[in-house]
Scaffold this active site. Structure first.
Site, PDB file in Angstrom:
ATOM      1  N   LYS A 424       0.827  -1.219   0.000  1.00  0.00           N
ATOM      2  CA  LYS A 424       0.000   0.000   0.000  1.00  0.00           C
ATOM      3  C   LYS A 424       0.856   1.262   0.000  1.00  0.00           C
ATOM      4  CE  LYS A 424      -2.487  -0.772   3.613  1.00  0.00           C
ATOM      5  NZ  LYS A 424      -1.793  -2.010   4.013  1.00  0.00           N
ATOM      6  N   THR A 426       3.844   1.594  -1.177  1.00  0.00           N
ATOM      7  CA  THR A 426       4.471   1.716  -2.495  1.00  0.00           C
ATOM      8  C   THR A 426       3.473   2.262  -3.512  1.00  0.00           C
ATOM      9  OG1 THR A 426       5.778  -0.220  -1.903  1.00  0.00           O
ATOM     10  CG2 THR A 426       5.854   0.471  -4.192  1.00  0.00           C
ATOM     11  N   ARG A 448       2.267   7.182   7.464  1.00  0.00           N
ATOM     12  CA  ARG A 448       2.583   7.011   8.876  1.00  0.00           C
ATOM     13  C   ARG A 448       4.093   6.866   9.071  1.00  0.00           C
ATOM     14  NH1 ARG A 448      -0.650   1.836  10.382  1.00  0.00           N
ATOM     15  NH2 ARG A 448      -0.173   1.381   8.203  1.00  0.00           N
ATOM     16  N   LYS A 459       9.518  -7.044   9.288  1.00  0.00           N
ATOM     17  CA  LYS A 459       8.935  -6.367   8.134  1.00  0.00           C
ATOM     18  C   LYS A 459       9.910  -5.450   7.411  1.00  0.00           C
ATOM     19  CE  LYS A 459       4.794  -3.646   6.986  1.00  0.00           C
ATOM     20  NZ  LYS A 459       5.425  -2.438   6.447  1.00  0.00           N
ATOM     21  N   ALA A 678      -2.843  -0.539  13.124  1.00  0.00           N
ATOM     22  CA  ALA A 678      -4.218  -0.623  12.632  1.00  0.00           C
ATOM     23  C   ALA A 678      -5.004  -1.763  13.261  1.00  0.00           C
ATOM     24  CB  ALA A 678      -4.212  -0.779  11.110  1.00  0.00           C
ATOM     25  N   PHE A 709      -3.372  -2.081   6.950  1.00  0.00           N
ATOM     26  CA  PHE A 709      -3.923  -3.424   6.729  1.00  0.00           C
ATOM     27  C   PHE A 709      -5.048  -3.414   5.697  1.00  0.00           C
ATOM     28  CE2 PHE A 709      -2.223  -4.136  11.191  1.00  0.00           C
ATOM     29  CZ  PHE A 709      -1.088  -4.758  10.745  1.00  0.00           C
ATOM     30  N   PHE A 798       3.747  -7.853  -9.639  1.00  0.00           N
ATOM     31  CA  PHE A 798       5.037  -8.451  -9.320  1.00  0.00           C
ATOM     32  C   PHE A 798       5.604  -9.091 -10.590  1.00  0.00           C
ATOM     33  CE2 PHE A 798       3.686  -7.258  -5.405  1.00  0.00           C
ATOM     34  CZ  PHE A 798       4.162  -7.917  -4.288  1.00  0.00           C
ATOM     35  N   TRP A 827       6.862   0.042  -8.909  1.00  0.00           N
ATOM     36  CA  TRP A 827       8.035  -0.523  -8.251  1.00  0.00           C
ATOM     37  C   TRP A 827       9.216  -0.583  -9.216  1.00  0.00           C
ATOM     38  CZ3 TRP A 827      11.061  -5.009  -8.767  1.00  0.00           C
ATOM     39  CH2 TRP A 827      11.918  -5.290  -7.689  1.00  0.00           C
TER      40      TRP A 827
END
Length: 974
Positions: A424, A426, A448, A459, A678, A709, A798, A827
């Site tokens: 999200k 990205t 955030r 992560k 979240a 999320f 991807f 990306w």
């Protein structure tokens, strides 16, 4: 008496200056000289009212308003300048009644002649004047100190440096802000004059006055020669430029020149610059030529009538100076208006294969943050730089642009994610890069701040990825501007206050507690303001400490916290599983006050949620005061204000409330602010970041903000909590999906962080993709539809995705109710890879939004929980534990029943069961407990077991993070 003390005695320039009628009354506030060697400052203020004090150090004298017949006659030039300036002043104040232009004169010594001349002109126009008299032998540092203060005073619109030439050093001249240099003598303003650019600079008033006299001469001087005697300074340069620009020929010479007589005799006009004792004999001047003397010392001749007199030129110069002050004020007002963007995007040259995130970030040189701020219309005083690449933005921006229409608000949410995340952040960054750098539409990303727990845990960072990142990514992911550290300090101060108060109450009598809480100072006991607030909440309307009864004293000093019902825990911004449950108070000095407690991760603190939901500093302070830390033995809630600590919390958080400005790889602006989780909080960036950005982008711009999320968690809370608290209304939802996550929801095998992906996720499998679209994707689109907001599905592509899979997702998403669905390649390509998404968002935002809340906040707490469970998660019903029912009854009794609901549940499923993928049905949602964040303003039911302190895996990210001690480059962040 120190210099700063004398400023306060005389009346600070930061105090209001009151205008009366059409001008100033002639009042002067004078500070008499004092005997101290370091007393160097005297301030006289010409304003409309007197100071009511009788301070023996201040002598107040009254001047008189200039009247007809007192010798103050206006000739044509003076009348014209004064009249035009007065008209400009009236027009300015008609639109801005609260604005009162102010001229400040800084001079060496106490000569009042100049003040009187300027005051008389100002009285005709309605201008205020303040005179600052430094000692005759004042130093360069003292002058610079005064100038710096005036630079930062928004009420000062013009500064006149009436100082000896030796004091007008390059340092002094260039310290003065060019926009306040109404005499046009700074290097920048002089350069603007020479170049012919006066859109921002000023013509020196004396030069304007001289040119005015030349133009009003009986014989037109166009094409004639003007001789400047002694014109080697800034005034000579200015006069030469103006004279030549008006069609005359100018030449200069020193007073000591051997050819001075010959040059004077050849000139059609002679301008004498320099000391007053320098003159030329009348026999040198050719018949019909005009001679103008420009002297540094001007006399206030009460009978000055002719413009050629010394005081006449002084009055005309003062008139042009006041005109410059009014122009300066007008420019200042114009600068306060919304500024169109002039954004310079940074070029990307994507490589194949795509390098690591940190390599991409380091390969791009970010713009200096002050340059970025200027490009998007921020004023220099609204920026607090933290190094070269990031800065805090002042909340005063909201006041400055309060009339500016908001832009369009876009919320980025997602389908239920895999444990790996679906990108999200990205997508958010790729979208704003496409909007601003490629479609040339103003846009702002609001993200955030990442916790350092996940950064060093599993992560990794949260700056985006690939060619869609916030840069510098090391600064984004590590410390940033210290907001989370401020939250940690504030949170743990509350925890320390709780345990200390319980210890002192357990070991002291009422009298001893009272004597320590309200100590005697010089024989007098006085309550602090926060203690008076507590007395009032207790119904004790007394402020005299001696008047309290014994019962009132006991009620006041004893919070009587029940150790078993303390809900406040300490926090740390590190994943540390061994702090989940701890015992405190084991040292002998704590006298047996032992209790079990624990640590949460810092971003789980209620203070973080407050930071994200507050809409002003005052609102944050009030919310911090309302935080409930536990319950007394009598069942009453105990707040941070009861503890007496809420004011200190506001002090710790006063800088954290300002959003941090950064930029993307393509130089588009980003606000980074707040970072509540979240699953256990509402999971959105701050209200203030969104509101500031909405003003800055303008009516046709976009603010893209992210919800944590899946849409069932972050989006639902954004709508029901954040929008309700702030008044924000979204125009579009961007729902992020990946082929990988859709395959998981379509029946694919489990996905685990750190483990290789099964073959189903690498090979083409249209059946699994279709299953995920018809289950989880459809349900998340339906959730957004419940709120009446159009949805654009962004498929984060991807390299393992096939074209058939991509086409299928886009087709089925539209069939499931999305207004559009597009593949995104940001990306690998940056903003260029999200142009299609940007166009789809722009199109969707042009349609009307029918936003509505899911529930009425006045509904009973149980019904609000049931509504979310059934309409968002797809549950049949809810099941409340006895503890949950008891808590709900207690919150209703305390008056908290109208607060919105913030469900704390797993993010890995629409249900409470993490292994149930797709869109589960036929389940009952268990509510294990219900808690309240009163300061943040929501009730949060606990669905199942939720950990508020993550742990470290076997191989955390920190194994790969390192620092080169020579280059100071960081490696291993991602």
């Amino acid at each position: 008496m120190k210099l700063s003390t004398i400023r306060n005695v005389c009346g600070s320039l930061r105090s209001p200056l009151v205008r009366q009628g059409g001008g100033v009354s002639g009042l002067s506030r004078r500070c008499p000289p004092v005997s101290h060697a370091n007393s160097r400052l005297i301030i006289r203020t010409a304003s409309a009212t007197t100071s009511g004090g009788t301070n023996p150090r201040v002598a107040v004298k009254f001047g008189k308003q200039p009247q007809k017949g007192d010798g103050f006659e206006f000739n044509t030039s003076l009348r014209e300048v004064v009249q035009s300036t007065k008209e400009a002043m009236v027009a300015l104040q008609r639109k801005n009644p609260a604005i009162q232009p102010l001229l400040v004169i800084i001079q060496a010594g106490e000569d009042d002649n100049l003040l009187e001349i300027n005051k008389k002109i100002a009285g005709r126009i309605g201008l205020n004047i303040t005179q600052i008299c430094l000692a005759k032998e004042c130093s360069e540092d003292e002058i610079v100190e005064e100038v710096l203060k005036l630079n930062e005073d928004p009420r000062v619109h013009g500064v006149y440096l009436h100082l000896p030439p030796a004091c007008l050093t390059s340092r002094v001249l260039n310290t003065l802000k060019p926009e306040k240099d109404v005499d046009g003598i700074s290097d920048l303003n002089m350069g603007r004059l020479v170049r012919g650019d006066l859109s921002k600079g000023f013509v020196p008033p004396l030069a304007s006055a001289v040119l005015d006299l030349l133009e009003k001469h009986d014989a037109p001087l166009e094409g004639k020669t003007v001789f400047l005697a002694g014109g080697e300074g800034p005034l000579g340069v200015a006069l030469q430029c103006l004279i030549e620009r008006n069609g005359m020929v100018a030449f200069k010479s020193h007073w000591s020149s051997n050819s001075l007589q010959r040059q004077v005799m050849q000139a059609d006009a002679v301008v004498l610059l320099g000391p007053g004792n320098m003159d030329v004999p009348p026999t040198w001047v050719r018949p019909g030529a005009v001679v103008i003397r420009c002297e540094p010392t001007l006399e206030t001749d009460e009978h000055a009538i002719e413009i050629s007199s010394k005081s006449g030129l002084g009055f005309l110069t003062a008139a042009y100076r006041t005109r410059n002050v009014v122009h300066s004020c007008s420019r200042w007002i114009q600068e306060q208006q919304y500024r169109p963007w002039h954004l310079r995007s940074l070029k990307l040259q994507p490589l194949t294969p795509v390098p690591s995130d940190i390599e991409i970030s380091r390969a791009q040189t970010p713009k200096p943050v002050d340059q970025l701020a200027e490009e998007i219309g921020l004023l220099p005083e609204e920026l607090e730089a933290y190094g070269r690449s990031k800065a805090k933005v002042q909340l005063s921006l909201l006041d400055r642009l309060h009339k500016q229409p908001d832009g369009k608000l876009v919320l980025v949410a997602g389908i239920t994610p895999t444990p790996l995340g679906e990108g999200k952040s990205t997508v958010t960054i790729g979208l704003v890069q496409a909007l601003s750098a490629h479609l040339k539409l103003n846009s702002f990303a609001c993200l955030r701040q990442p916790s350092q727990g996940p950064t060093f845990g599993v992560k990794g960072g949260a700056a985006g990825g690939g060619y869609a990142q916030v840069i510098p990514m090391e600064e984004f992911n590590l410390h940033l501007t210290g907001d989370i550290h401020a939250i940690t300090a504030a949170n743990n101060l509350v925890a320390a206050a709780i345990d200390a108060r319980m210890l002192h109450e357990a070991t002291q009598s009422d009298k001893a507690l009272f004597n320590r809480l309200v100590p005697s100072v010089n024989g007098v006991r006085k309550f602090s303001p926060i203690q008076i607030s507590r007395l009032r909440r207790l119904g004790i309307n007394k402020i005299d400490s001696a008047s309290l009864t014994l019962q009132e004293v006991s009620t006041f000093v004893r919070l009587d916290l029940d150790p078993s019902k303390i809900t406040w825990q300490r926090v740390l911004d590190t994943n540390d599983r061994f702090l989940r449950k701890i015992t405190v108070g084991q040292a002998s000095t704590e006298k047996g006050q032992i209790r079990e407690t624990g640590f949460d991760i810092a971003v789980a603190s209620e203070i973080m949620a407050i930071l994200a939901l507050a809409d002003s500093l005052e609102d944050m302070k009030n919310r911090l005061a309302r935080m409930v830390v536990g319950t007394s033995r009598s069942g009453q809630p105990v707040t941070t204000e009861d503890l007496g600590v809420s004011g200190a919390l506001a002090v710790l958080m006063k800088d954290a409330i300002k959003p941090t400005l950064m930029q993307t790889l393509e130089g588009t602006p980003v606000f980074v602010h707040a970072g509540p989780f979240a699953n256990i909080a509402h999971g959105n960036s701050s209200v203030l970041a969104d509101k500031l950005a909405l003003k800055l982008v303008g009516r046709d711009g976009f603010v893209v903000t992210e919800a944590g999320f899946g849409a069932d968690i972050g989006m639902e809370k954004f709508f029901n909590i954040k929008c309700r608290a702030s008044g924000l209304r979204p125009n579009v939802v961007v729902l992020v999906a990946t082929v990988r996550a859709l395959k998981m929801h379509g029946g694919g095998p489990n996905v685990s962080a750190g483990a290789p992906l099964p073959r189903e996720y690498i090979d083409e499998n249209l059946s699994l993709v279709a299953g995920g679209c018809h289950s989880n994707l459809r349900k998340q689109i339906q959730i957004a539809d419940v709120f009446g907001v159009p949805v654009v599905v962004a498929l984060n592509v991807f390299k393992t995705d096939t074209q058939a899979e991509i086409d299928l997702v886009c087709q089925l998403a539209k069939e499931c109710g999305a207004s559009d669905a597009v593949p995104c390649h940001h990306w690998a390509q940056g903003g260029r890879g999200s142009i299609e998404l940007a166009q789809a968002v722009n199109e969707a935002a042009s349609r009307p939004s029918n936003f509505q809340f899911l529930y009425n906040k006045e509904m009973p707490i149980v019904e609000k929980i049931r509504t979310i469970a059934q309409r968002v998660y797809g549950a049949d019903d809810i099941e409340l534990s006895p503890e949950a029912r008891a808590k709900i009854d207690y919150y209703n009794q305390q008056g908290y029943g109208s607060l919105p609901i913030c469900m704390a549940k797993t993010h890995l499923s629409l249900s409470h069961m993490p292994d149930k993928k797709g869109a589960p049905t036929g389940f009952v949602l268990p509510i294990r407990d219900v808690r309240a964040s009163i300061g943040a303003g929501f009730i949060y039911p606990l669905v199942g077991t939720m950990s508020t302190m993550p742990g470290l895996p076997t191989r955390p990210c920190f194994y790969d993070i390192d620092l080169d001690p020579v280059t100071e480059e960081i490696t291993g962040l991602f």
